[in-house]
Design a protein around this motif. Structure first.
Motif, PDB file in Angstrom:
ATOM      1  N   ASP A  80      -1.852 -30.080 -20.701  1.00 25.88           N
ATOM      2  CA  ASP A  80      -0.770 -30.001 -21.690  1.00 25.88           C
ATOM      3  C   ASP A  80      -0.024 -28.678 -21.567  1.00 25.88           C
ATOM      4  O   ASP A  80       1.210 -28.639 -21.656  1.00 25.88           O
ATOM      5  N   ASP A  81      -0.764 -27.581 -21.345  1.00 16.13           N
ATOM      6  CA  ASP A  81      -0.127 -26.268 -21.176  1.00 16.13           C
ATOM      7  C   ASP A  81       0.774 -26.248 -19.948  1.00 16.13           C
ATOM      8  O   ASP A  81       1.863 -25.668 -19.977  1.00 16.13           O
ATOM      9  N   VAL A  82       0.317 -26.878 -18.857  1.00 11.05           N
ATOM     10  CA  VAL A  82       1.124 -26.918 -17.631  1.00 11.05           C
ATOM     11  C   VAL A  82       2.407 -27.704 -17.886  1.00 11.05           C
ATOM     12  O   VAL A  82       3.492 -27.311 -17.449  1.00 11.05           O
ATOM     13  N   LEU A  83       2.302 -28.802 -18.618  1.00  7.71           N
ATOM     14  CA  LEU A  83       3.493 -29.594 -18.922  1.00  7.71           C
ATOM     15  C   LEU A  83       4.475 -28.794 -19.774  1.00  7.71           C
ATOM     16  O   LEU A  83       5.686 -28.881 -19.586  1.00  7.71           O
ATOM     17  N   GLN A  84       3.947 -27.986 -20.703  1.00  3.88           N
ATOM     18  CA  GLN A  84       4.818 -27.142 -21.516  1.00  3.88           C
ATOM     19  C   GLN A  84       5.457 -26.039 -20.682  1.00  3.88           C
ATOM     20  O   GLN A  84       6.593 -25.655 -20.911  1.00  3.88           O
ATOM     21  N   CYS A  85       4.719 -25.544 -19.674  1.00  9.72           N
ATOM     22  CA  CYS A  85       5.276 -24.511 -18.791  1.00  9.72           C
ATOM     23  C   CYS A  85       6.448 -25.073 -17.998  1.00  9.72           C
ATOM     24  O   CYS A  85       7.357 -24.327 -17.629  1.00  9.72           O
ATOM     25  N   GLY A  86       6.442 -26.372 -17.738  1.00  7.41           N
ATOM     26  CA  GLY A  86       7.548 -26.992 -17.011  1.00  7.41           C
ATOM     27  C   GLY A  86       8.857 -26.823 -17.745  1.00  7.41           C
ATOM     28  O   GLY A  86       9.903 -26.582 -17.133  1.00  7.41           O
ATOM     29  N   THR A  87       8.826 -26.919 -19.073  1.00  4.78           N
ATOM     30  CA  THR A  87      10.060 -26.722 -19.840  1.00  4.78           C
ATOM     31  C   THR A  87      10.507 -25.273 -19.762  1.00  4.78           C
ATOM     32  O   THR A  87      11.704 -25.000 -19.683  1.00  4.78           O
ATOM     33  N   VAL A  88       9.545 -24.336 -19.755  1.00  4.43           N
ATOM     34  CA  VAL A  88       9.886 -22.912 -19.636  1.00  4.43           C
ATOM     35  C   VAL A  88      10.524 -22.657 -18.270  1.00  4.43           C
ATOM     36  O   VAL A  88      11.514 -21.928 -18.166  1.00  4.43           O
ATOM     37  N   HIS A  89       9.971 -23.288 -17.214  1.00  6.40           N
ATOM     38  CA  HIS A  89      10.534 -23.093 -15.879  1.00  6.40           C
ATOM     39  C   HIS A  89      11.951 -23.651 -15.786  1.00  6.40           C
ATOM     40  O   HIS A  89      12.809 -23.044 -15.151  1.00  6.40           O
ATOM     41  N   SER A  90      12.204 -24.788 -16.428  1.00 11.68           N
ATOM     42  CA  SER A  90      13.558 -25.333 -16.381  1.00 11.68           C
ATOM     43  C   SER A  90      14.536 -24.410 -17.112  1.00 11.68           C
ATOM     44  O   SER A  90      15.676 -24.242 -16.678  1.00 11.68           O
ATOM     45  N   GLU A  91      14.092 -23.806 -18.209  1.00 17.23           N
ATOM     46  CA  GLU A  91      14.946 -22.845 -18.913  1.00 17.23           C
ATOM     47  C   GLU A  91      15.224 -21.631 -18.031  1.00 17.23           C
ATOM     48  O   GLU A  91      16.350 -21.123 -17.997  1.00 17.23           O
ATOM     49  N   LEU A  92      14.206 -21.156 -17.296  1.00 17.36           N
ATOM     50  CA  LEU A  92      14.401 -20.017 -16.397  1.00 17.36           C
ATOM     51  C   LEU A  92      15.357 -20.383 -15.259  1.00 17.36           C
ATOM     52  O   LEU A  92      16.162 -19.546 -14.833  1.00 17.36           O
ATOM     53  N   ASP A  93      15.280 -21.626 -14.774  1.00 11.98           N
ATOM     54  CA  ASP A  93      16.215 -22.060 -13.728  1.00 11.98           C
ATOM     55  C   ASP A  93      17.645 -22.038 -14.243  1.00 11.98           C
ATOM     56  O   ASP A  93      18.570 -21.623 -13.533  1.00 11.98           O
ATOM     57  N   ILE A  94      17.835 -22.481 -15.481  1.00 11.53           N
ATOM     58  CA  ILE A  94      19.177 -22.473 -16.061  1.00 11.53           C
ATOM     59  C   ILE A  94      19.689 -21.035 -16.177  1.00 11.53           C
ATOM     60  O   ILE A  94      20.842 -20.738 -15.848  1.00 11.53           O
ATOM     61  N   LYS A  95      18.824 -20.125 -16.611  1.00 12.33           N
ATOM     62  CA  LYS A  95      19.223 -18.717 -16.725  1.00 12.33           C
ATOM     63  C   LYS A  95      19.555 -18.145 -15.347  1.00 12.33           C
ATOM     64  O   LYS A  95      20.489 -17.349 -15.209  1.00 12.33           O
ATOM     65  N   THR A  96      18.780 -18.544 -14.327  1.00 12.54           N
ATOM     66  CA  THR A  96      19.051 -18.078 -12.971  1.00 12.54           C
ATOM     67  C   THR A  96      20.420 -18.541 -12.513  1.00 12.54           C
ATOM     68  O   THR A  96      21.184 -17.773 -11.932  1.00 12.54           O
ATOM     69  N   GLN A  97      20.731 -19.784 -12.772  1.00 11.97           N
ATOM     70  CA  GLN A  97      22.038 -20.299 -12.389  1.00 11.97           C
ATOM     71  C   GLN A  97      23.150 -19.573 -13.136  1.00 11.97           C
ATOM     72  O   GLN A  97      24.192 -19.255 -12.556  1.00 11.97           O
ATOM     73  N   ASN A  98      22.930 -19.295 -14.405  1.00 12.77           N
ATOM     74  CA  ASN A  98      23.940 -18.558 -15.174  1.00 12.77           C
ATOM     75  C   ASN A  98      24.146 -17.160 -14.628  1.00 12.77           C
ATOM     76  O   ASN A  98      25.271 -16.667 -14.576  1.00 12.77           O
ATOM     77  N   LEU A  99      23.051 -16.501 -14.218  1.00 13.47           N
ATOM     78  CA  LEU A  99      23.169 -15.159 -13.647  1.00 13.47           C
ATOM     79  C   LEU A  99      23.863 -15.192 -12.287  1.00 13.47           C
ATOM     80  O   LEU A  99      24.618 -14.281 -11.946  1.00 13.47           O
ATOM     81  N   SER A 100      23.611 -16.235 -11.510  1.00 10.16           N
ATOM     82  CA  SER A 100      24.246 -16.297 -10.189  1.00 10.16           C
ATOM     83  C   SER A 100      25.743 -16.538 -10.312  1.00 10.16           C
ATOM     84  O   SER A 100      26.508 -16.144  -9.436  1.00 10.16           O
ATOM     85  N   VAL A 101      26.144 -17.179 -11.400  1.00  8.66           N
ATOM     86  CA  VAL A 101      27.579 -17.386 -11.625  1.00  8.66           C
ATOM     87  C   VAL A 101      28.265 -16.050 -11.891  1.00  8.66           C
ATOM     88  O   VAL A 101      29.389 -15.829 -11.478  1.00  8.66           O
ATOM     89  N   LEU A 102      27.549 -15.162 -12.591  1.00  7.98           N
ATOM     90  CA  LEU A 102      28.133 -13.844 -12.900  1.00  7.98           C
ATOM     91  C   LEU A 102      28.205 -13.056 -11.626  1.00  7.98           C
ATOM     92  O   LEU A 102      28.959 -12.330 -11.258  1.00  7.98           O
TER      93      LEU A 102
END
Length: 155
Positions: free
Chosen positions: A133-155
């Motif tokens: 269950d913890d690993v599945l919850q970490c998946g949502t955290v990783h997707s949020e980090l991917d979104i932040k990475t994409q936002n930073l690369s746009v800048l």
């Protein structure tokens, strides 16, 4: 963001503090290009905060890995105990002098051992389900980090 037990924490506070102090000092002195200074401050602090998030996520994954390894060790220990108990139950060597009371005592001892092993297996199973269950919850955290990475690369 969890930053406890981090060896780099004093450095983080110093670095962020220096950036903020310099920015505030320029603002107090009414520096003519304050908008650019504020933007640069954000350009320094935003990737830094992202780096801290990545480090915390890495630490969380490492702690999970260690906990999983410990759970696997417990599972191996429990399986070894089951195999030992199985071998004891399969032996027919009770000796010539063993009476009925001794056999009943031996049987009850083995039944207790089996119940203890069963309890240990249930504990390991519960922990493993929790870890999944913890690993599945970490998946949502990783997707949020991917979104932040994409936002930073746009800048």
């Amino acid at each position: 963001m969890r930053l406890s037990r981090q060896p780099f924490l004093p450095f983080v506070f110093r670095m962020c503090g220096i950036v903020r102090i310099v920015s505030n000092e320029l603002e107090v002195e009414r520096y003519r290009d304050m908008k650019r200074t504020a933007a640069r401050k954000e350009n320094v602090l935003r990737p830094w905060n992202y780096l801290l998030e990545l480090l915390c996520a890495r630490r969380m994954r490492m702690e999970f890995s260690i906990q999983s390894q410990q759970n696997f060790q417990k599972t191996i220990y429990t399986l070894d105990s089951i195999e030992e108990e199985k071998q004891r139950l399969l032996t027919d060597d009770y000796g010539n002098l063993m009476g009925v009371e001794d056999l009943l005592q031996k049987h009850s001892d083995r039944r207790r051992n089996i119940n203890t092993i069963n309890t240990q297996l249930q504990d390991v199973q519960r922990i493993m389900v929790q870890n999944i269950d913890d690993v599945l919850q970490c998946g949502t955290v990783h997707s949020e980090l991917d979104i932040k990475t994409q936002n930073l690369s746009v800048l």
